[in-house]
Design a protein around this motif. Structure first.
Motif, PDB file in Angstrom:
ATOM      1  N   LEU A 177      -4.345  -7.337  -0.558  1.00  0.00           N
ATOM      2  CA  LEU A 177      -4.969  -6.498   0.781  1.00  0.00           C
ATOM      3  C   LEU A 177      -4.295  -5.078   0.638  1.00  0.00           C
ATOM      4  N   GLY A 178      -3.066  -5.226   0.180  1.00  0.00           N
ATOM      5  CA  GLY A 178      -2.508  -3.558   0.138  1.00  0.00           C
ATOM      6  C   GLY A 178      -2.957  -2.637  -1.000  1.00  0.00           C
ATOM      7  N   VAL A 179      -3.766  -3.340  -2.090  1.00  0.00           N
ATOM      8  CA  VAL A 179      -4.573  -2.504  -2.828  1.00  0.00           C
ATOM      9  C   VAL A 179      -5.791  -1.810  -2.248  1.00  0.00           C
ATOM     10  N   ALA A 180      -6.209  -2.961  -1.525  1.00  0.00           N
ATOM     11  CA  ALA A 180      -7.615  -2.500  -0.855  1.00  0.00           C
ATOM     12  C   ALA A 180      -7.147  -1.571   0.062  1.00  0.00           C
ATOM     13  N   LEU A 181      -6.146  -1.578   0.982  1.00  0.00           N
ATOM     14  CA  LEU A 181      -5.509  -0.650   1.875  1.00  0.00           C
ATOM     15  C   LEU A 181      -5.324   0.880   1.399  1.00  0.00           C
ATOM     16  N   LEU A 182      -4.672   0.708   0.048  1.00  0.00           N
ATOM     17  CA  LEU A 182      -4.499   1.909  -0.535  1.00  0.00           C
ATOM     18  C   LEU A 182      -5.693   2.605  -1.000  1.00  0.00           C
ATOM     19  N   TYR A 183      -6.759   1.917  -1.530  1.00  0.00           N
ATOM     20  CA  TYR A 183      -7.912   2.674  -1.805  1.00  0.00           C
ATOM     21  C   TYR A 183      -8.704   3.311  -0.538  1.00  0.00           C
ATOM     22  N   THR A 184      -8.996   2.370   0.345  1.00  0.00           N
ATOM     23  CA  THR A 184      -9.506   2.884   1.599  1.00  0.00           C
ATOM     24  C   THR A 184      -8.660   4.070   2.137  1.00  0.00           C
ATOM     25  N   GLY A 185      -7.348   3.992   2.200  1.00  0.00           N
ATOM     26  CA  GLY A 185      -6.348   5.009   2.499  1.00  0.00           C
ATOM     27  C   GLY A 185      -6.619   6.346   1.783  1.00  0.00           C
ATOM     28  N   LEU A 186      -6.786   6.181   0.591  1.00  0.00           N
ATOM     29  CA  LEU A 186      -7.023   7.454  -0.336  1.00  0.00           C
ATOM     30  C   LEU A 186      -8.105   7.796  -0.187  1.00  0.00           C
ATOM     31  N   TRP A 187      -9.336   7.089  -0.085  1.00  0.00           N
ATOM     32  CA  TRP A 187     -10.546   7.639   0.213  1.00  0.00           C
ATOM     33  C   TRP A 187     -10.788   8.285   1.378  1.00  0.00           C
ATOM     34  N   TRP A 194       9.083  19.292 -11.583  1.00  0.00           N
ATOM     35  CA  TRP A 194       9.152  18.019 -11.500  1.00  0.00           C
ATOM     36  C   TRP A 194      10.569  17.614 -11.650  1.00  0.00           C
ATOM     37  N   GLU A 195      11.367  18.305 -12.434  1.00  0.00           N
ATOM     38  CA  GLU A 195      12.782  17.922 -12.121  1.00  0.00           C
ATOM     39  C   GLU A 195      13.355  17.941 -10.853  1.00  0.00           C
ATOM     40  N   ILE A 196      12.988  19.257 -10.267  1.00  0.00           N
ATOM     41  CA  ILE A 196      13.402  19.381  -8.571  1.00  0.00           C
ATOM     42  C   ILE A 196      12.927  18.222  -7.890  1.00  0.00           C
ATOM     43  N   VAL A 197      11.556  18.240  -7.922  1.00  0.00           N
ATOM     44  CA  VAL A 197      10.799  17.260  -7.014  1.00  0.00           C
ATOM     45  C   VAL A 197      11.291  15.679  -7.352  1.00  0.00           C
ATOM     46  N   GLY A 198      11.625  15.252  -8.682  1.00  0.00           N
ATOM     47  CA  GLY A 198      12.134  14.045  -9.033  1.00  0.00           C
ATOM     48  C   GLY A 198      12.897  13.315  -8.055  1.00  0.00           C
ATOM     49  N   VAL A 199      14.026  14.190  -7.586  1.00  0.00           N
ATOM     50  CA  VAL A 199      15.021  13.537  -6.650  1.00  0.00           C
ATOM     51  C   VAL A 199      14.180  12.822  -5.516  1.00  0.00           C
ATOM     52  N   ALA A 200      13.302  13.739  -4.992  1.00  0.00           N
ATOM     53  CA  ALA A 200      12.439  13.188  -3.644  1.00  0.00           C
ATOM     54  C   ALA A 200      11.644  11.999  -4.047  1.00  0.00           C
ATOM     55  N   GLU A 201      11.155  12.236  -5.150  1.00  0.00           N
ATOM     56  CA  GLU A 201      10.137  10.984  -5.768  1.00  0.00           C
ATOM     57  C   GLU A 201      11.089   9.806  -5.990  1.00  0.00           C
ATOM     58  N   THR A 202      12.320   9.860  -6.352  1.00  0.00           N
ATOM     59  CA  THR A 202      13.017   8.857  -6.603  1.00  0.00           C
ATOM     60  C   THR A 202      13.648   8.083  -5.270  1.00  0.00           C
ATOM     61  N   ALA A 203      13.677   9.020  -4.306  1.00  0.00           N
ATOM     62  CA  ALA A 203      14.080   8.600  -2.911  1.00  0.00           C
ATOM     63  C   ALA A 203      13.007   7.774  -2.469  1.00  0.00           C
ATOM     64  N   LEU A 204      11.672   8.571  -2.472  1.00  0.00           N
ATOM     65  CA  LEU A 204      10.668   7.703  -1.728  1.00  0.00           C
ATOM     66  C   LEU A 204      10.423   6.490  -2.542  1.00  0.00           C
ATOM     67  N   PHE A 205      10.609   6.454  -3.585  1.00  0.00           N
ATOM     68  CA  PHE A 205      10.315   5.209  -4.407  1.00  0.00           C
ATOM     69  C   PHE A 205      11.203   4.171  -3.793  1.00  0.00           C
ATOM     70  N   GLY A 206      12.471   4.523  -3.705  1.00  0.00           N
ATOM     71  CA  GLY A 206      13.432   3.858  -3.281  1.00  0.00           C
ATOM     72  C   GLY A 206      12.971   3.466  -1.834  1.00  0.00           C
ATOM     73  N   ALA A 209       0.873  -1.361  -0.030  1.00  0.00           N
ATOM     74  CA  ALA A 209       0.058  -0.091  -0.109  1.00  0.00           C
ATOM     75  C   ALA A 209       0.846   1.294   0.012  1.00  0.00           C
ATOM     76  N   LEU A 210       2.006   1.278   0.753  1.00  0.00           N
ATOM     77  CA  LEU A 210       2.937   2.210   0.779  1.00  0.00           C
ATOM     78  C   LEU A 210       3.414   2.663  -0.649  1.00  0.00           C
ATOM     79  N   PHE A 211       3.904   1.464  -1.123  1.00  0.00           N
ATOM     80  CA  PHE A 211       4.637   1.476  -2.357  1.00  0.00           C
ATOM     81  C   PHE A 211       3.492   2.085  -3.543  1.00  0.00           C
ATOM     82  N   LEU A 212       2.396   1.503  -3.458  1.00  0.00           N
ATOM     83  CA  LEU A 212       1.564   2.143  -4.500  1.00  0.00           C
ATOM     84  C   LEU A 212       1.037   3.492  -4.052  1.00  0.00           C
ATOM     85  N   GLY A 213       1.042   3.501  -2.862  1.00  0.00           N
ATOM     86  CA  GLY A 213       0.538   5.191  -2.442  1.00  0.00           C
ATOM     87  C   GLY A 213       1.508   6.129  -2.674  1.00  0.00           C
TER      88      GLY A 213
END
Lengths: 416, 240
Positions: free
Chosen positions: A348-358, A277-289, A30-34
């Motif tokens: 279950l992670g997908v279910a958590l993701l959508y519940t969390g998003l909602w 996005w180029e600036i934020v991209g570094v943070a995004e990559t870090a979060l993804f990692g 869920a975190l990964f997909l989130g």
């Protein structure tokens, strides 16, 4: 099929350890997909905020900063541009339309923006959609205001309610001698407009007419008196510009950037967003990692859990061997078990993701003005889910190979 | 692989000049010069623990391969088969009953009974409808259908579990039944009833039965009684 049924039964019989392992995988998935959903959601939300505007002009600053404060109401302008420069710039050939905006004041945490009536016609979002009024009308009187959907909802405003604008963004001094009236409420857009109080440019001038050096002068001008005054603005914060032909964008941009009378800057919204996005991209990559590492941790935890259970399950393996199962079948069963847990965790992670998003959507919208769309899983997200299940299957091989060796050595009887 | 329904003159089990030693830390060796069991015979193999009976059974069942000599089951030399073929042979031809913990505790008794058929397509074919065959067996073993189909095996009493193990060993009519101390977890009354059922079923199917136990009192029912110490020699070295 009987092996699949037995594998599922076996997992159910160990429901506590299996459940916790699946939960760990689910949370990590869920975190990964989130992270991915928020990333793409934020990009889409930002990209949807402004469309059909070719250039944004303001005082010379960073391109990203200009975009952020003028369109997203994030951060503040360092400088204004004079009305003369503005008029000079928009009189250049190729300019089809221009909408000035003036920022700086606030109302109970929401920003107040002065603009002209053209704003309602020229501001477009989400691929060319127009602003529409849910209730009331555009401003007619000097002290009329049109408020965004969130402003109306959060403060419970109706048409005709009075609004007092505060001076600055976080101050206790109010323009309480010149109250406004809610004339219109805009329909929800999912953009920062929802969180904006829109007044006319003249009104901004009017409430500041008797202000000097950040404080009201000793001789205030009354609300009625100000109506008779010349309220032509002396300065604005930024302006949105449309060009007659896309070919003129770059020429006009260069002309504005090289304007001699005053340091000005023009940015193309899409280009400035790309820079962002180029600036934020570094943070995004870090979060993804980081989120990928969390998934890996959960999967390794699953392998450890299977490993630790192997010794107590030697009896079970001996039974399988006695009825004719090859050691390879034992290996397959354990890999299947790992794959099932990973798949259950991912689901279950997908279910958590959508519940969390909602659940989180209204809060994220209120706190960051970020309207996260709840959309179906993208191919990229499906690939992420497939990677979780494939990773789980792969790590399942480690305990499975150990089980293979045990069952080969034990046969039908447990040797110690 | 020979067709089990075809009558042959071969013995159910024929062992000659068998030599085997476990590898690893536990250096335990077993030697059997000659031992055979006729088809349809019921043999009581008497052996104390440590007499090498588990080792002998693992060789007969094809889990382990002799270092030298022959172990023939139904005329097939197990030593000549590869590992996977021996596993398949065991699945098709041999029903095994342990002392206890015979069943996968999480699965229903019915799934436990049907499990060997998954590894033995020929045996499955012989059953016709495996589910019906399993339920017929459990009916004759005095197990109620609701118990067999629904409860997890762990909920059954030890006596019931042993009867389920008999059904699993017998389903699809494997020609050879190997029972390793099947009654030692049962009390005296249950032992007798269990053996009655086992013998009745084995004889009804015309299978060969080899039962290994350290309890000599059970021997009277069998066609023949063999003491493991008479046919096998063991040697033991401590690696330490």
């Amino acid at each position: 099929m009987i092996l699949l049924r037995l594998a599922i039964r076996s997992l159910i019989s160990r429901r506590i350890t299996v459940g916790l392992t699946v939960l760990a995988i689910a949370l990590s998935t869920a975190l990964f997909l989130g992270v991915e959903k928020v990333r793409t959601g934020a990009r889409a939300s930002f990209a949807d905020t402004i469309s059909d505007t070719d250039l944004i002009i303001g005082a010379r600053t960073g391109g990203v900063q200009l975009l952020l404060y003028s369109v997203f109401r994030i951060g503040n302008a360092t400088n204004n541009i004079t009305w003369e420069s503005y008029e000079d710039v928009i009189s250049q050939p190729g300019v089809a339309w221009a909408v000035p905006i003036s920022l700086g004041d606030s109302h109970r945490g929401f920003r107040v923006m002065g603009t002209t009536a053209a704003y309602f016609d020229r501001y477009k979002y989400r691929g060319g959609q127009d602003l529409t009024l849910a209730e009331g009308n555009r401003f007619d009187d000097l002290f009329d205001t049109v408020i965004g959907a969130d402003v109306a909802r959060q403060l419970g405003y109706r048409i005709g309610d009075p609004i007092v604008v505060a001076h600055g963004l976080a101050s206790f001094t109010e323009h309480d001698d010149k109250p406004f009236r809610v004339a219109g409420i805009l329909a929800k857009t999912g953009t920062p407009v929802d969180r904006t109080v829109i007044v006319s440019l003249k009104a901004i001038e009017a409430i500041h007419v008797d202000w000097q050096e950040g404080a009201q002068s000793a001789n205030p001008v009354s609300a009625d008196a100000v109506r008779g005054m010349d309220l032509a603005p002396s300065a604005i914060t930024a302006a949105m510009i449309g060009v007659e032909s896309p070919l003129q964008v770059f020429r006009l941009q260069r002309a504005i950037n090289e304007y001699r009378e005053e340091p000005l800057m023009a940015v193309i919204p899409g280009v400035a967003l790309q820079e962002l996005w180029e600036i934020v991209g570094v943070a995004e990559t870090a979060l993804f990692g980081v989120s990928a590492m969390v998934v890996a941790t959960a999967l390794i935890g699953m392998a450890a859990m299977i490993f630790s259970g192997l010794n107590e399950r030697r009896r079970e393996m001996a039974i399988f061997r006695a009825v004719g199962a090859r050691p390879g079948t034992i290996l397959g069963l354990l890999v299947l078990e790992a794959a099932l847990m990973a798949a259950a965790g991912a689901a279950l992670g997908v279910a958590l993701l959508y519940t969390g998003l909602w659940i989180a959507r209204p809060y994220v919208d209120a706190a960051f003005g970020l309207y996260l769309p709840i959309s179906a899983l993208t191919p990229r997200e499906w690939a992420g889910i497939a990677a979780v299940v494939a990773g789980g299957t792969l790590v399942g091989f480690f305990p499975a190979i150990r089980a293979y060796r045990i069952s080969l050595a034990d046969g039908m009887t447990i040797r110690t | 692989m020979t067709d089990p329904s075809r009558p042959t003159t071969a013995d159910a089990i024929a062992i000659s000049n068998l030599r085997f030693a476990w590898g690893g830390r536990r250096r335990f060796g077993l030697a059997v010069d000659t031992f055979s069991v006729r088809r349809g015979e019921t043999v009581f193999l008497f052996g104390e623990s440590g007499s090498g009976k588990s080792t002998l059974l693992s060789l007969v069942c094809g889990v382990n391969k002799p270092a030298s000599g022959q172990v023939e089951v139904d005329g097939t030399d197990l030593g000549a088969l590869r590992g996977a073929a021996r596993d398949r042979f065991r699945a098709e031809r041999i029903g095994v009953i342990f002392q206890m913990f015979n069943l996968l505790p999480y699965a229903s008794p019915l799934d436990n009974i049907l499990l060997p058929l998954h590894f033995a397509p020929e045996r499955r074919q012989r059953c016709g409808d495996p589910r019906a065959a399993a339920l017929d067996l459990t009916d004759t073993l005095g197990l109620s259908r609701s118990l067999i189909e629904h409860a997890p095996a762990a909920d059954l009493s030890v006596g019931q579990q042993q009867r389920v193990a008999v059904a699993r060993a017998l389903i699809g009519h494997p020609p050879l039944i190997i029972a390793d101390e099947p009654t030692s977890a049962l009390d005296a009354g249950a032992q007798s009833a269990f053996l009655d059922l086992l013998f009745e079923r084995v004889q009804a199917f015309g299978a060969t039965l080899v039962l290994v136990s350290h309890d000599a009192r059970l021997a009277t029912r069998f066609d023949r009684e063999v003491s493991l110490s008479d046919i096998a020699r063991t040697h033991r070295e401590d690696a330490a």
